[in-house]
Design an enzyme around this catalytic site. Sequence first.
Site, PDB file in Angstrom:
ATOM      1  N   LYS A 294       1.187   7.938  -3.467  1.00  0.00           N
ATOM      2  CA  LYS A 294       0.633   7.064  -4.214  1.00  0.00           C
ATOM      3  C   LYS A 294      -0.788   6.990  -4.098  1.00  0.00           C
ATOM      4  O   LYS A 294      -1.137   7.001  -2.817  1.00  0.00           O
ATOM      5  CB  LYS A 294       1.276   5.672  -4.135  1.00  0.00           C
ATOM      6  CG  LYS A 294       0.723   4.645  -4.956  1.00  0.00           C
ATOM      7  CD  LYS A 294       0.958   4.829  -6.424  1.00  0.00           C
ATOM      8  CE  LYS A 294       0.259   3.677  -7.363  1.00  0.00           C
ATOM      9  NZ  LYS A 294       0.056   4.052  -8.845  1.00  0.00           N
TER      10      LYS A 294
ATOM     11  N   CYS B  36      -7.439   7.070 -12.969  1.00  0.00           N
ATOM     12  CA  CYS B  36      -6.566   6.339 -13.233  1.00  0.00           C
ATOM     13  C   CYS B  36      -7.000   5.512 -14.589  1.00  0.00           C
ATOM     14  O   CYS B  36      -7.963   4.933 -14.722  1.00  0.00           O
ATOM     15  CB  CYS B  36      -6.550   5.309 -12.173  1.00  0.00           C
ATOM     16  SG  CYS B  36      -5.345   3.724 -12.280  1.00  0.00           S
TER      17      CYS B  36
HETATM   18  C1  DHB Z   1      -1.863   4.655 -12.528  1.00  0.00           C
HETATM   19  C2  DHB Z   1      -2.456   5.165 -12.020  1.00  0.00           C
HETATM   20  C3  DHB Z   1      -2.625   6.490 -12.562  1.00  0.00           C
HETATM   21  O1  DHB Z   1      -3.656   7.533 -12.065  1.00  0.00           O
HETATM   22  C4  DHB Z   1      -2.076   6.780 -13.685  1.00  0.00           C
HETATM   23  O2  DHB Z   1      -2.027   7.911 -14.178  1.00  0.00           O
HETATM   24  C5  DHB Z   1      -1.138   5.832 -14.257  1.00  0.00           C
HETATM   25  C6  DHB Z   1      -1.035   4.665 -13.659  1.00  0.00           C
HETATM   26  C7  DHB Z   1      -1.772   3.162 -12.030  1.00  0.00           C
HETATM   27  O3  DHB Z   1      -1.436   2.868 -10.700  1.00  0.00           O
HETATM   28  O4  DHB Z   1      -2.127   2.227 -12.808  1.00  0.00           O
END
Ligand code: DHB
Length: 306
Positions: free
Chosen positions: A43, A126
């Site tokens: 993660k 993200c």
């Molecule tokens: C999250 C992070 C990411 O890179 C993504 O593509 C989707 C969600 C997140 O943790 O919010």
Amino acid sequence: MLRTKLGDFELDGVFTNGSGVNDDSLEKLLQIANSRAGFITTKTTTFHPRAGNPGPRFYMIGNSTINSMGLPNPGYQKMAEIVKELKTKTKKPVFVSMSGFDTNEAEEMTRVLSPIADVLELNLSCPNLKGKRQIIYDAEATEEVLKAVKKNTNKKIAVKAAPFLDFAQQEEFCEIAKKNGVDIIVAINTIGNAMYIDVDREMIMLKSKWGGLGGEAIKMVGWGNVRRYYEYFKGSVPIVGCGGIYSGKDAFAYALAGASAFACASAIYNPEGVAVFAKMEKELEIELKKHNYSNLQDAIGKAKEF
Ligand code: DHB
């Protein structure tokens, strides 16, 4: 059993988990280690521990997903301990996904995570951080982060790339990646700014309203982005295809576009969990045979053109 290569990494298994799925604790990472995944991705970890955004923050709709997780993770120091322990229990390469919110954070995280990671995967994409631009869509910020990380590591670096919906913008990123020694590209991350409305309830279903779209709905954007990287780098930068991989056939399409390995995210939410890797590997072997390829390597980038 399929093998592949990502630069210097010889992998026994061609799949990994897309960062963010089943990968925020030692227990879950060990499940991936003990599956047919060829490498393991964590993660995305941040400088400070994060609880993430308030729920509801995830839905599976058919074979597509929408989420507004907000990078929940135990923070880079705890993640470093988890990965250290994980490395005593598996020989599979570990891609440690990280996201620094400024260059100081990125430098410090790199110093701590680099000695234990096989690859540092920079999540520049993200979509769920309120008020923050996705780094990869900002050329200057991207270059700054890459320089900060490169200065502090001798490990390979991968970039988790957001989907580019514009060719010139993708090419601008390619130039920066080339100039700054990006070793591996993982493409694509979720498509941000998406929304799920339940019409019967007349309701926006995510508490944060907007989220990242993944799974089946984004597969063709994934193929398109992978192909652009493959053509730009002429195969010299290995690509991990990601986005809507539910079967060996989906992975085969990513290979034809130019990917050397495959990350599955949404598919792991199915009841079979990490067993999907073995299932898809068998399907991919059948697909390769059907198309007269004796191994995966021979199929990479081989999509025919009119
Ligand atoms: C999250 C992070 C990411 O890179 C993504 O593509 C989707 C969600 C997140 O943790 O919010």
